[in-house]
Design a protein around this motif. Structure first.
Motif, mmCIF file in Angstrom:
data_model
loop_
_atom_site.group_PDB
_atom_site.id
_atom_site.type_symbol
_atom_site.label_atom_id
_atom_site.label_comp_id
_atom_site.label_asym_id
_atom_site.label_seq_id
_atom_site.Cartn_x
_atom_site.Cartn_y
_atom_site.Cartn_z
ATOM 1 N N ARG A 228 0.820 -1.216 0.000
ATOM 2 C CA ARG A 228 0.000 0.000 0.000
ATOM 3 C C ARG A 228 0.852 1.263 0.000
ATOM 4 O O ARG A 228 0.516 2.250 -0.660
ATOM 5 N N ASN A 370 -8.945 5.409 -5.556
ATOM 6 C CA ASN A 370 -7.701 5.725 -4.881
ATOM 7 C C ASN A 370 -7.491 7.227 -4.941
ATOM 8 O O ASN A 370 -8.253 7.955 -5.587
ATOM 9 N N ASP A 387 -13.059 4.054 3.723
ATOM 10 C CA ASP A 387 -11.850 4.800 4.074
ATOM 11 C C ASP A 387 -11.919 5.163 5.558
ATOM 12 O O ASP A 387 -12.351 6.264 5.922
ATOM 13 N N ALA A 392 -6.991 5.864 6.779
ATOM 14 C CA ALA A 392 -7.002 6.117 5.332
ATOM 15 C C ALA A 392 -6.487 7.512 4.976
ATOM 16 O O ALA A 392 -6.003 7.725 3.862
ATOM 17 N N ARG A 549 -7.404 -1.243 2.057
ATOM 18 C CA ARG A 549 -7.469 -0.046 1.208
ATOM 19 C C ARG A 549 -8.842 0.064 0.549
ATOM 20 O O ARG A 549 -9.631 -0.887 0.590
ATOM 21 N N HIS A 550 -9.092 1.210 -0.034
ATOM 22 C CA HIS A 550 -10.404 1.533 -0.595
ATOM 23 C C HIS A 550 -10.921 0.425 -1.514
ATOM 24 O O HIS A 550 -12.067 -0.023 -1.363
#
Length: 637
Positions: A228, A370, A387, A392, A549-550
């Motif tokens: 990431r 993203n 998020d 995030a 992550r998203h």
């Protein structure tokens, strides 16, 4: 000035032009036009220069004047057609292009330009025929092979497109765009690692090409196991590579409560998944609070586009227009808020325009999973599930605005099939269905990672007699299927328990196929979005695995929104367990199937008016924050 001196002036300009010294060329051509405003060569050469430097409207004017003076000049007619096409006037461009070919039917360049003109009118088959004429006339025409490949891609003929890009490189190994074309086709064929390698080869030759860098970023999101931190660093590097400009002194009145001019830029204001999430928000916006400017950026307009047009005060289509033209048009409209729905996913690379600060408030939303990497993109609209607060924020160059319980508002197609009844108990009364459970996944095939295959293999092993139904672009091709059979076999998935379906032309036919699915299995790390909503709408539960992550949390947000967090796994073991539990209780599955559509309707996903109000409130908050900065600046001054 005597004729001989005038000719020397024009010749000097031409020497600079051929050498690429365009500022010197411009000065000399301007002097020549002042001395002889109706001289064909002066107008023609000036038009070519304007076209090269992105001054499209000026190029059209100059080339029209030149064409009138010399209607039998094939090269001038061809360049006029190109200029009109770039200016968004493709219908007008066709006449001079056909006139050019009538004068010189063996001009590969003219055939190629006509193909482009037809392509932006969505006449793809006719465009392909023109491309084929061009390369038949000039087999060593690298650009022609490349453009032919682009059109074949739009027609979904990816293997042929790849062959065209290979031919472009075969006739000219230095033709960098051949690598770019290969990268795009490989991405469309879901060969993500190969596509990234091809992007890298192209960028080694043209490192400043932001369009390619953007497409490469989108491809990187699909990689299984990509760190990431590295992915974020790649986006930040893109932002640093963009030509950033100082913030202008906007003339927009910094009044928090006034009616706002809201502009939205997207190539997807048409029958596209993005439209299903955007239209309900815009339809419920208060016109007393927002004046809507919609900037479409695609050659295709349809009935969905017509609905968007009806909502807008101003509609513009920027397809094929140079970035400078787009910038001038948006600045002239003077939006208060400009929303990007594309990020690094779009067919047209408009994201660098946001680095030029086209509006006081700039927002990214919906289209890209993203960060954009741009510090000039002030906000990204999202939610706290996809998020999480704190965690995030460190991976976004924008300020994250968690404006609603879920960042999406789903509008199903106007015509959708009724939820079908499945009978998974062999021997019982009711609608006949095959024995055993059918798992399904209709996500974009590019999302089927090795991790996903490993999860699916475990699920099929844990649920005897179960099958897996997959649907996606490319599965009609035997070679394409064979590649996935090989991958499945390597992952331990029995190929005989997997069925492939090609994409369907009509949305209602696509949705009807959920009648064959008992449980949808989400992909990882790249979740479904539209497909998750469609599955739920058609009564089919979705099992998903949450990540860090998203892209790996979208289905989690959607399931949380409808009150079905029990289908969200946090480990691979959880994923298998949830799928097994659902498969083990056909009666419960039938109950879920019967009630799931109503759950979607009565959730935030179906609350179109409420989500629109939350969206509007978030936009207003962003605007109010900008107004406060202007007030503070005046106080300091």
């Amino acid at each position: 000035m005597p004729p001989a001196q005038f000719q020397r002036l024009l010749q000097e300009g031409l020497v600079h032009h051929r050498a690429g010294r365009l500022s010197q060329t411009e000065a000399l051509y301007r002097r020549a036009r002042a001395l002889a405003p109706n001289h064909f060569d002066t107008l023609h050469l000036s038009g070519i220069l304007s076209l090269q430097t992105g001054r499209t409207a000026e190029a059209v004017d100059l080339l029209i004047r030149a064409h009138r003076l010399a209607p039998k000049n094939a090269a001038c007619a061809q360049r006029l057609g190109l200029a009109l096409t770039i200016a968004g006037r493709a219908v007008e461009a066709e006449a001079p292009l056909r006139a050019s070919l009538a004068l010189d039917e063996k001009s590969a360049e003219a055939w190629d330009t006509l193909a482009h003109c037809l392509k932006v009118q969505d006449r793809l088959t006719a465009a392909l025929e023109c491309h084929q004429r061009a390369v038949a006339l000039q087999p060593a025409f690298a650009k022609g092979h490349y453009n032919c490949g682009l059109t074949l891609s739009l027609l979904g003929r990816h293997a042929e497109a790849l062959a065209c890009h290979d031919r472009a490189l075969a006739v000219d190994a230095t033709y960098a765009k051949g690598h770019y074309g290969r990268a795009q086709v490989l991405q469309q064929m879901h060969n993500i690692p190969e596509a990234i390698a091809a992007y890298d080869r192209f960028l080694a030759l043209e490192p400043a090409n932001l369009e390619a860098r953007g497409y490469r970023l989108y491809a990187l999101n699909h990689l299984d196991g990509l760190d990431r931190d590295r992915l974020f660093a790649e986006h930040v590097a893109y932002g640093r590579a963009v030509d950033r400009q100082s913030v202008p002194a906007f003339a927009n009145l910094p009044t928090p409560e006034r009616r706002l001019r809201l502009a939205i830029l997207s190539p997807d204001l048409r029958s596209h998944s993005c439209a299903w999430f955007l239209e309900p928000l815009l339809r419920h916006l208060d016109p007393a609070q927002f004046e809507l400017y919609l900037y479409h950026d695609h050659f295709r307009e349809d009935e969905v586009s017509a609905r968007f047009k009806a909502l807008a005060t101003v509609w513009r289509n920027f397809v094929g227009r140079p970035a400078d033209d787009v910038e001038r048009a948006i600045r002239a409209d003077a939006p208060d808020i400009l929303v990007d729905l594309v990020g690094h996913t779009g067919m047209t690379p408009r994201l660098p325009l946001f680095a030029k600060h086209l509006a006081p408030v700039q927002v990214n939303y919906l289209g890209y999973p993203n960060t954009t990497g741009l510090t000039a993109m002030h906000y990204r609209f999202t939610d706290a599930v996809v998020d999480p607060v704190g965690e995030a924020d460190a991976f976004a160059t924008e300020k994250l605005v968690r404006f609603a319980p879920t960042a999406w508002t789903y509008q199903p197609p106007a015509v959708t099939p009724a939820v079908s009844v499945r009978n998974t108990n062999p021997g019982t009364d009711g609608a006949a269905s095959p024995p055993g459970i059918t798992f399904g996944c209709f996500n974009n095939v590019a999302k089927i990672s090795d991790t996903t295959l490993g999860l699916w293999a475990r699920v099929l092993a844990a649920v005897p007699e179960s099958k897996l139904l997959l649907k996606g672009r490319g599965f009609a091709d035997e070679g394409f299927r064979r590649k996935y059979f090989d991958r499945f076999a390597a992952a331990g998935l029995p190929p005989e328990r997997v069925e492939f379906l090609e994409r369907t032309a009509r949305t209602e036919d696509h949705l009807a196929l959920y009648g064959r699915v008992d449980i949808s299995l989400d992909t990882f790390p790249y979740h479904g979005t539209t497909t998750t909503c469609e599955s739920l709408w058609m009564g089919v539960p979705v099992v998903t695995l949450m990540g860090d992550r998203h892209i790996a949390r979208v289905s989690g947000s959607l399931l949380t929104a409808i009150g079905r967090s029990e289908w969200i796994a946090h480990t691979a073991d959880d994923y298998v367990r949830i799928a097994m539990k659902l498969a083990a209780d056909p009666t419960k599955l039938a109950q879920i199937r019967a009630g799931l559509r109503d759950q979607v309707k009565h959730s935030p996903l179906g609350d179109h008016a409420g989500q629109s109000a939350r969206f509007a409130s978030a936009l207003r908050d962003c605007w109010t924050a900008w107004c406060a900065t202007r007030t503070s600046a005046r106080a300091v001054a």
